[in-house]
Design an enzyme around this catalytic site. Structure first.
Site, PDB file in Angstrom:
ATOM      1  N   PRO A  17       0.801  -1.224   0.000  1.00 42.29           N
ATOM      2  CA  PRO A  17       0.000   0.000   0.000  1.00 42.29           C
ATOM      3  C   PRO A  17       0.838   1.280   0.000  1.00 42.29           C
ATOM      4  CG  PRO A  17      -0.090  -1.055   2.148  1.00 42.29           C
ATOM      5  CD  PRO A  17       0.605  -2.001   1.224  1.00 42.29           C
ATOM      6  N   ASN A  18       0.327   2.246  -0.720  1.00 44.35           N
ATOM      7  CA  ASN A  18       0.868   3.601  -0.831  1.00 44.35           C
ATOM      8  C   ASN A  18       2.158   3.708  -1.641  1.00 44.35           C
ATOM      9  OD1 ASN A  18      -1.220   4.905   0.715  1.00 44.35           O
ATOM     10  ND2 ASN A  18      -0.310   3.928   2.511  1.00 44.35           N
ATOM     11  N   ARG A  25       5.179  11.178  -2.364  1.00 41.41           N
ATOM     12  CA  ARG A  25       4.914  10.952  -0.941  1.00 41.41           C
ATOM     13  C   ARG A  25       6.204  11.047  -0.149  1.00 41.41           C
ATOM     14  NH1 ARG A  25       4.041   5.308   2.107  1.00 41.41           N
ATOM     15  NH2 ARG A  25       3.585   6.157   4.164  1.00 41.41           N
ATOM     16  N   TYR A  30      11.160   8.610   1.497  1.00 42.35           N
ATOM     17  CA  TYR A  30      11.075   7.482   0.561  1.00 42.35           C
ATOM     18  C   TYR A  30      11.824   7.690  -0.741  1.00 42.35           C
ATOM     19  CZ  TYR A  30       7.509   5.964   3.814  1.00 42.35           C
ATOM     20  OH  TYR A  30       6.846   5.577   4.948  1.00 42.35           O
ATOM     21  N   ASN A  82       7.743  -5.842  -1.130  1.00 41.33           N
ATOM     22  CA  ASN A  82       7.776  -4.719  -0.206  1.00 41.33           C
ATOM     23  C   ASN A  82       6.356  -4.619   0.342  1.00 41.33           C
ATOM     24  OD1 ASN A  82       7.751  -2.316   1.176  1.00 41.33           O
ATOM     25  ND2 ASN A  82       8.896  -1.175  -0.366  1.00 41.33           N
ATOM     26  N   ALA A  85       3.231  -0.913   4.742  1.00 42.52           N
ATOM     27  CA  ALA A  85       2.615  -0.901   6.078  1.00 42.52           C
ATOM     28  C   ALA A  85       2.086  -2.272   6.496  1.00 42.52           C
ATOM     29  CB  ALA A  85       1.503   0.139   6.134  1.00 42.52           C
ATOM     30  N   GLU A 106      12.253  -9.892   1.353  1.00 44.64           N
ATOM     31  CA  GLU A 106      11.485  -8.746   1.842  1.00 44.64           C
ATOM     32  C   GLU A 106      12.343  -7.497   1.646  1.00 44.64           C
ATOM     33  OE1 GLU A 106       9.932  -7.112   6.189  1.00 44.64           O
ATOM     34  OE2 GLU A 106      10.551  -9.207   5.994  1.00 44.64           O
ATOM     35  N   HIS A 108      12.546  -3.068   1.825  1.00 43.00           N
ATOM     36  CA  HIS A 108      12.003  -1.806   2.323  1.00 43.00           C
ATOM     37  C   HIS A 108      12.897  -0.680   1.844  1.00 43.00           C
ATOM     38  CE1 HIS A 108       9.179  -3.845   4.922  1.00 43.00           C
ATOM     39  NE2 HIS A 108      10.157  -4.668   5.235  1.00 43.00           N
ATOM     40  N   ARG A 115      13.224   3.552  12.525  1.00 41.70           N
ATOM     41  CA  ARG A 115      12.012   4.374  12.490  1.00 41.70           C
ATOM     42  C   ARG A 115      11.191   4.172  13.765  1.00 41.70           C
ATOM     43  NH1 ARG A 115       9.111   4.323   6.949  1.00 41.70           N
ATOM     44  NH2 ARG A 115       8.162   6.114   7.961  1.00 41.70           N
TER      45      ARG A 115
END
Length: 151
Positions: A17-18, A25, A30, A82, A85, A106, A108, A115
């Protein structure tokens, strides 16, 4: 698998998502590269290596689960994901990846361990071959390089 080395010829890239908002964004967090640019660069790398690459992005957990289940039936032999969230919330996505029994990495864009506290736990890492985190778009490129040549 051959000689203990992975041979991936059909790779699925899943974006959570996003990630469709990349480039606009929070570019300070990012990066400024768009998802379209990332997918284009991944495609070029795959073409050079004579590898089939499919990229899929969804803001819907159900759509991502369905795509993982589809990967069990098509000729996908490696996944780069990825989960965004969903990394910290989706047992259902974890269960889909576990059921698929396909190797995956995985990735990111940010270092999730540097974070907020809630971002430091991943439901996927214990199943993944590896985790690449904090290197921006390069996280995807390194995962693809590994999938292609196991190096």
């Amino acid at each position: 698998m051959t000689s203990g080395k992975l041979v991936a010829k059909n790779i699925l890239i899943l974006h959570g998502p996003n990630l469709n908002l990349l480039g606009s964004r929070e570019p300070d967090v990012y990066g400024s590269e768009t998802l379209e640019e990332i997918n284009g660069n991944l495609s070029k790398l795959a073409t050079k290596a004579n590898v089939s690459l499919v990229s899929f992005q969804s803001n819907s957990e159900a759509d991502l689960i369905s795509r993982i289940q589809q990967a069990m039936e098509d000729e996908t032999d490696f996944i780069i994901i990825n989960p965004a969230a969903f990394t910290h919330t989706s047992i259902a996505l974890r269960d889909a990846l576990s059921a698929a029994r396909l190797p995956f990495i995985e990735v990111h864009l940010t270092n999730i361990f540097a974070r907020e506290t809630f971002r430091r736990e991943s439901y996927f890492s214990s199943l993944a071959l590896g985790v690449i985190s904090g290197l921006g778009a390069r996280s995807y490129y390194l995962a693809l390089k590994y999938a292609i040549c196991n190096c």
